[in-house]
Design a protein around this motif. Sequence first.
Motif, PDB file in Angstrom:
ATOM      1  N   LYS A 184      29.102 183.128 126.372  1.00 56.40           N
ATOM      2  CA  LYS A 184      29.766 181.829 126.324  1.00 56.40           C
ATOM      3  C   LYS A 184      28.756 180.689 126.351  1.00 56.40           C
ATOM      4  O   LYS A 184      28.886 179.713 125.604  1.00 56.40           O
ATOM      5  N   LEU A 185      27.742 180.823 127.208  1.00 51.44           N
ATOM      6  CA  LEU A 185      26.729 179.772 127.306  1.00 51.44           C
ATOM      7  C   LEU A 185      25.944 179.644 126.014  1.00 51.44           C
ATOM      8  O   LEU A 185      25.661 178.533 125.553  1.00 51.44           O
ATOM      9  N   ARG A 193      28.039 177.822 123.549  1.00 48.15           N
ATOM     10  CA  ARG A 193      28.122 176.391 123.868  1.00 48.15           C
ATOM     11  C   ARG A 193      26.824 175.665 123.543  1.00 48.15           C
ATOM     12  O   ARG A 193      26.834 174.528 123.070  1.00 48.15           O
ATOM     13  N   ILE A 208      26.674 175.227 119.700  1.00 46.68           N
ATOM     14  CA  ILE A 208      27.618 174.209 119.246  1.00 46.68           C
ATOM     15  C   ILE A 208      27.169 172.818 119.673  1.00 46.68           C
ATOM     16  O   ILE A 208      27.158 171.871 118.873  1.00 46.68           O
ATOM     17  N   SER A 209      26.788 172.677 120.946  1.00 44.70           N
ATOM     18  CA  SER A 209      26.386 171.365 121.460  1.00 44.70           C
ATOM     19  C   SER A 209      25.128 170.867 120.772  1.00 44.70           C
ATOM     20  O   SER A 209      25.006 169.680 120.458  1.00 44.70           O
ATOM     21  N   THR A 242      29.003 175.464 133.294  1.00 43.46           N
ATOM     22  CA  THR A 242      29.461 174.632 132.189  1.00 43.46           C
ATOM     23  C   THR A 242      30.188 173.404 132.720  1.00 43.46           C
ATOM     24  O   THR A 242      30.688 173.392 133.845  1.00 43.46           O
ATOM     25  N   THR A 260      33.094 171.679 132.802  1.00 41.34           N
ATOM     26  CA  THR A 260      34.545 171.529 132.680  1.00 41.34           C
ATOM     27  C   THR A 260      35.036 170.555 133.743  1.00 41.34           C
ATOM     28  O   THR A 260      34.393 170.360 134.783  1.00 41.34           O
ATOM     29  N   HIS A 309      23.238 171.014 131.284  1.00 40.71           N
ATOM     30  CA  HIS A 309      24.534 171.635 131.551  1.00 40.71           C
ATOM     31  C   HIS A 309      25.675 170.622 131.457  1.00 40.71           C
ATOM     32  O   HIS A 309      26.800 170.994 131.114  1.00 40.71           O
ATOM     33  N   TYR A 344      26.792 170.496 127.731  1.00 43.53           N
ATOM     34  CA  TYR A 344      27.274 171.676 127.013  1.00 43.53           C
ATOM     35  C   TYR A 344      28.695 171.523 126.473  1.00 43.53           C
ATOM     36  O   TYR A 344      29.142 172.373 125.702  1.00 43.53           O
ATOM     37  N   ASP A 345      29.405 170.481 126.875  1.00 42.33           N
ATOM     38  CA  ASP A 345      30.708 170.198 126.256  1.00 42.33           C
ATOM     39  C   ASP A 345      30.610 168.955 125.381  1.00 42.33           C
ATOM     40  O   ASP A 345      31.620 168.350 125.036  1.00 42.33           O
TER      41      ASP A 345
END
Length: 519
Positions: free
Chosen positions: A39-40, A43, A46-47, A139, A141, A175, A178-179
Amino acid sequence: MPDHKQLPLTALTPATVQAGDLARLPHMTGWFEPLLLSKLLLRVIISDVFGQYADRRLVSAALDPVPKEALGDRIDISGSMAKDDGTVWIDYVSDLGDGFDATYAIAYLLAQSQLPVEGYGSLPRGNLVVMGGDQVYPTATRDDYNVKMRLPYSLALPDKGGKSHPLILLIPGNHDWYDGLVNFLAIFCRNEPTPIGDWRTRQQRSYFAVKVSDNWWVWGIDIALVRDMDQPQADYFVTIAKEMPQGANIILCSAEPGWYKAAEEGDSFRTLTYAARIAEHAQDEHGSTKDLKIPLVLSGDSHHYAHYFGAGTHYITSGGGGAFLHGTLELESEIKARWLRDEEATLELKTCYPTKKDSEKLLDGNKKFSVLNPELTWALAILYLIYSFALTSRPHWDVALIEFLILAGGLCGYSRYQEGYFSAKLILAAGAQALVHMLVIGAISFLAWGINKKILGIEWHWLFWLLYLSPFAFTLGRWAAGQIFGWSLLITCRYFNMNHNDAFSAMKLDSHRHFLRHW
């Protein structure tokens, strides 16, 4: 009304939390969980890719047009900073929001109105807390920000009401990005202050400059994932620098200790230098140089304490706010850096925490890799099973060679990503680990084959043969795989200056916590 035990963690407040909730609060992140790693990685990709084409810093600046005259009122917090004796105290903390206990321990110390320190008397709480990046792990969130960061700080210093509150200013770390920085901006960068216990935020962008006294300022830059400074951010600091008084002092904060890579002039160091040169080249309306000074540069990202000094500037890394501990074995005793005016300066390591000797001792925790990281050792056991099945189904050297090359290539690629470079040392280390794994897989395969040949004498269907091999892979194989991986981290970190991040993240150490208090 629902039973208290059914309250989700995101609904807990200082008024509702109870002792029974402690067991449910987050523990230290397991960085070697295969699902989390996948997942990391996704991310990060993508980021990194989309961040270059849709930089949230540009959007944030466009949505925050501020006239020059209004900027002065926004950045001047000096009126709320001075204590009764006229002193100004600032707290700095970075890399928090991982294990709840470690994060709360630091938040509790920050919240005390007076903190007794041996040899220094009693130090008053700062009226400003600067958070230097990575406010949450793994992450960014909204729920993790609320549970891992805001909740422990709210418990440490509950909201007292009233109009006067200590301030928090934040810069994002990798971190937080990452979104795409969505939640960081939504929670902390607002026109109305965000409450974090009794603390309050005061910023509209992911970077800031504030005046804390007549002659002292704090700058916090956002280097994003691309480790650069966008143009609106540069324009912001140029405007700030022009309005600062002659000879003012700046505490410069960045999310990464770029001076660690000063000799190679890495991206984060170049961005840090760019910010410093904005201050150096600042002029008044008559074109005279303002002679702004940067006596102190602060950063987190590395989860240890390290103090370098050179060319009149102190460089301090303080990433002990709650994330897993990093050792200090990789720190150079001297760093050559071209800082201001393109003059090469020598930065000398004054002190570090933990010490290098203690860091070396702590590495022994990797001998317990299997116990601390069961998810990865189970994944390796499954790999052992697949490899053993292939070897025993077609016992030929070319099968073993292909398996070795695949495993060595995977370990080499992983090390390349972690270290950021390819080298002969890296390739040899990956190859050596892969070879030891293959020797163990070969031994387990031979043992299973020999027991069946000499004792059982069964002609297995392939599916039942796979089931027969499973106990060997999931007992002996799993134990051996964890030992090999853990010892590899220990040896390469201690003797070959590699895997410093992985060797310490594998141990999930929550010791050696710290923060800075500056006056």
